[in-house]
Design a protein around this motif. Structure first.
Motif, PDB file in Angstrom:
ATOM      1  N   GLU A 240      -0.056   7.989   6.993  1.00  0.00           N
ATOM      2  CA  GLU A 240      -1.133   8.050   6.388  1.00  0.00           C
ATOM      3  C   GLU A 240      -0.952   6.753   5.295  1.00  0.00           C
ATOM      4  O   GLU A 240       0.060   6.681   4.706  1.00  0.00           O
ATOM      5  CB  GLU A 240      -1.284   9.466   5.511  1.00  0.00           C
ATOM      6  N   VAL A 241      -1.999   6.012   5.293  1.00  0.00           N
ATOM      7  CA  VAL A 241      -2.155   4.535   4.480  1.00  0.00           C
ATOM      8  C   VAL A 241      -3.114   4.901   3.532  1.00  0.00           C
ATOM      9  O   VAL A 241      -4.224   5.223   3.929  1.00  0.00           O
ATOM     10  CB  VAL A 241      -2.028   3.249   5.390  1.00  0.00           C
ATOM     11  N   TYR A 242      -2.803   4.407   2.333  1.00  0.00           N
ATOM     12  CA  TYR A 242      -4.158   4.421   1.177  1.00  0.00           C
ATOM     13  C   TYR A 242      -4.573   3.119   1.028  1.00  0.00           C
ATOM     14  O   TYR A 242      -3.554   2.418   0.395  1.00  0.00           O
ATOM     15  CB  TYR A 242      -3.551   5.254   0.033  1.00  0.00           C
ATOM     16  N   PHE A 243      -5.787   3.046   0.893  1.00  0.00           N
ATOM     17  CA  PHE A 243      -6.400   1.581   0.881  1.00  0.00           C
ATOM     18  C   PHE A 243      -6.774   1.419  -0.711  1.00  0.00           C
ATOM     19  O   PHE A 243      -7.199   2.546  -1.197  1.00  0.00           O
ATOM     20  CB  PHE A 243      -7.618   1.554   1.874  1.00  0.00           C
ATOM     21  N   PRO A 244      -6.841   0.264  -1.015  1.00  0.00           N
ATOM     22  CA  PRO A 244      -7.139   0.191  -2.390  1.00  0.00           C
ATOM     23  C   PRO A 244      -8.767   0.091  -2.778  1.00  0.00           C
ATOM     24  O   PRO A 244      -9.396   0.371  -1.510  1.00  0.00           O
ATOM     25  CB  PRO A 244      -6.750  -1.544  -2.679  1.00  0.00           C
TER      26      PRO A 244
ATOM     27  N   LEU B 257       0.780  -0.942  -0.086  1.00  0.00           N
ATOM     28  CA  LEU B 257      -0.172   0.158   0.017  1.00  0.00           C
ATOM     29  C   LEU B 257       0.927   1.090   0.087  1.00  0.00           C
ATOM     30  O   LEU B 257       1.770   1.225   0.493  1.00  0.00           O
ATOM     31  CB  LEU B 257      -0.922   0.040   1.259  1.00  0.00           C
ATOM     32  N   LYS B 258       0.290   2.394  -0.745  1.00  0.00           N
ATOM     33  CA  LYS B 258       0.912   3.511  -0.554  1.00  0.00           C
ATOM     34  C   LYS B 258       0.953   4.232   0.604  1.00  0.00           C
ATOM     35  O   LYS B 258      -0.382   4.022   1.352  1.00  0.00           O
ATOM     36  CB  LYS B 258       0.527   4.624  -1.959  1.00  0.00           C
ATOM     37  N   PHE B 259       1.748   4.812   0.977  1.00  0.00           N
ATOM     38  CA  PHE B 259       1.646   5.746   2.386  1.00  0.00           C
ATOM     39  C   PHE B 259       2.704   6.748   2.489  1.00  0.00           C
ATOM     40  O   PHE B 259       3.570   7.065   1.628  1.00  0.00           O
ATOM     41  CB  PHE B 259       2.124   4.534   3.366  1.00  0.00           C
ATOM     42  N   LYS B 260       2.531   7.740   3.534  1.00  0.00           N
ATOM     43  CA  LYS B 260       3.506   8.825   3.684  1.00  0.00           C
ATOM     44  C   LYS B 260       3.631   8.910   5.197  1.00  0.00           C
ATOM     45  O   LYS B 260       2.406   8.763   6.022  1.00  0.00           O
ATOM     46  CB  LYS B 260       3.195   9.982   2.903  1.00  0.00           C
TER      47      LYS B 260
END
Length: 547
Positions: free
Chosen positions: A527-531, A517-520
């Motif tokens: 901050e984690v970006y869910f599919p 997962l993409k995150f920053k």
């Protein structure tokens, strides 16, 4: 299985403390193995919880016995003798008056004709259970094995005429699961006291219930030659306040006016339990008692614990057995695994513990089935995640019907739990608590823990802002307790300047799919970006995080 308060033992009861000598069982054991544990709290406090239990996290339980035959909920064998209660009314309608058809007669009609232990244990294993527990006896005092010291009132002699525990053990061993047993019979002495009563009203007012019967009354009956007092254990005066149906809870710790159990009663309980240990070698023994059975009016519970620990020593001298107890003080929590009934701690506990709960009533209740009142798989999974984050295990009971089967609603719940566990189990098994158990708004609404437990499900529902943490090796697992509909979550505890982290986060993976997962990571949090596509079960979503 109801709330019981801690009560100091009365002077009269304390004066009756029974210090029973070691039996042949114990003498044989200690003459042939290393004697590490003595039957006292100081010695037992040297105990260390074995790794198998700490790694397992999730067990399943068949809290099943003759009280499931009426399919009318928990404590039936007590409630049926309480005039005016719903269980009394049900009993009179279904079976007849308790002066003529008592609980001994319920046992006689219990046949367990659809019981398939292997199928059920395999179902529970497929659902993710790492240990299995069967009930060896309940407060109703019927032993569910070929009991040497309860030779007449056991499931081989009557009722199903089957060795229930032998069947469960064989199934658990074949499935490769540690085998646990729950023992509840220590309280039959006071728990059965309503069976000494008689109706206060109606055509049979004053006619004693069958708890007063003796062997001499059995001529010409199905139980001729048997003594009901071996089951009901009521050859003693009633406890103070016995007619108050709720009084038993304040007397659970063998104080507050309860009639002290006799030396013979305590010794018989000891012998029955040692017989159970010797025949089935359980990996875990669950006691439904404050601390240990019959404590503090007898030391037989201490003797049983020392016996079982010594019997289970490995080659390094470490016990591999687990014994659980309730309402433990700090010293007792070193000696036993603290069990919390229908509840959980609100913090990380320094020592491993367990919560026991069920999806319905402890004993099968057709009303819960009819009204669809079972806990959902989602509720079970949320409890499991929370408990594990705080250094605990979850023991889940699936109520079994009188005939030995479970209903289709229960089966669907078990299968759904299994689906989630197959997708996310690596975030549960073998984990240990992190530096904090979690964050989010739900914990602020959680109910305080009472003496025994009973605080589950009293807080607000979990949301995508609630997180629970555990660790395993070099991995941190952060479980998002609900799917974020806005597509992202922010975990404050994992911010770039977090006091809990010494390194920057390098990778985040959704455990259920294996997808990175993409995150920053910044000063606000991780901050984690869910599919966009959810996994097949998405009400709890484990993230694997590597530094």
């Amino acid at each position: 299985m109801k709330r019981r308060d801690v009560i100091k033992i009365s002077a009269a009861a304390a004066a009756g403390l029974y210090l029973k000598p070691w039996t042949a069982h114990a003498n044989y054991l200690f003459n042939n193995t290393q004697k590490v544990f003595e039957p006292n709290w100081d010695s037992l406090s040297k105990y260390q919880v074995p790794e198998w239990f700490r790694d397992a996290k999730f067990g399943m339980w068949a809290h099943w016995g003759p009280q499931c035959e009426p399919e009318s909920g928990d404590w039936y064998a007590r409630g049926m003798y309480q005039e005016g209660s719903w269980q009394y009314d049900y009993h009179v309608k279904k079976y007849g008056h308790p002066s003529k058809f008592g609980f001994k007669d319920v046992i006689n009609v219990w046949k367990a004709d659809k019981w398939n232990p292997q199928e059920l244990v395999d179902l529970y294993k497929n659902a993710g259970a790492k240990y299995f527990m069967a009930m060896a006896n309940h407060h109703d005092n019927l032993d569910l094995w070929d009991s040497t010291y309860q030779p007449n009132w056991n499931s081989v002699k009557m009722g199903p005429k089957k060795d229930i525990i032998a069947g469960w053990e064989q199934a658990a061993r074949k499935a490769g699961l540690p085998f646990a047993l729950s023992v509840h019979a220590a309280h039959a002495w006071s728990w059965y006291e309503p069976s000494q009563r008689a109706d206060q009203n109606g055509p049979l007012a004053g006619v004693p219930y069958d708890g007063n019967l003796t062997a001499e009354d059995g001529a010409g009956t199905w139980w001729e030659g048997l003594d009901p007092q071996e089951l009901y254990a009521q050859n003693h005066p009633l406890s103070e306040g016995s007619l108050d149906n709720g009084k038993i809870h304040s007397q659970w710790n063998w104080g507050n006016g309860v009639t002290p159990p006799s030396k013979e009663y305590c010794e018989k309980f000891y012998n029955r339990t040692i017989d159970l240990i010797d025949k089935f070698n359980p990996d875990l023994l669950y006691f439904d008692d404050t601390a240990l059975p019959l404590w503090p009016v007898s030391n037989v519970g201490l003797e049983i614990a020392a016996y079982m620990y010594n019997k289970s020593l490995d080659k390094k001298g470490n016990p591999q057995a687990v014994i659980t107890g309730k309402i433990l003080d700090e010293e007792q929590r070193k000696a036993l695994v603290w069990d919390i009934e229908k509840g959980q701690s609100n913090e990380i506990e320094p020592l491993p513990w367990q919560t026991d709960t069920c999806i319905g009533s402890w004993h099968y209740d057709q009303g819960i089935y009819r009204d669809k009142l079972y806990k959902s798989a989602k509720q079970v999974i949320h409890s499991l995640i929370d408990v594990v984050s705080k250094n605990g295990n979850l023991m889940l009971n699936i109520p079994v019907k009188g005939d030995g089967s479970i209903d289709e609603l229960e089966r669907a719940i078990v299968e759904e739990i299994g689906l989630w566990m197959r997708l996310n189990g690596e975030s549960i098994y073998g984990t240990r608590p992190w530096k904090i158990f979690g964050e989010g708004p739900q914990q602020a609404t959680a109910a305080e823990l009472s003496h025994q437990g009973f605080n589950e499900g009293k807080g607000k529902p979990y949301s995508s802002s609630d997180f629970r943490f555990v660790t395993k090796g070099d991995r941190l697992y952060a479980t998002v307790m609900s799917w974020p509909e806005n597509g992202k979550v922010l975990i404050n505890a994992l911010r770039s300047d977090s006091p809990y982290l010494s390194k920057s986060i390098k990778k985040v993976k959704l455990v259920s799919t294996g997808k990175k997962l993409k995150f920053k990571q910044n000063a606000e949090g991780l901050e984690v970006y869910f599919p966009q596509v959810k996994p097949s079960v998405s009400y709890a979503n484990a993230l694997e995080i590597k530094y």
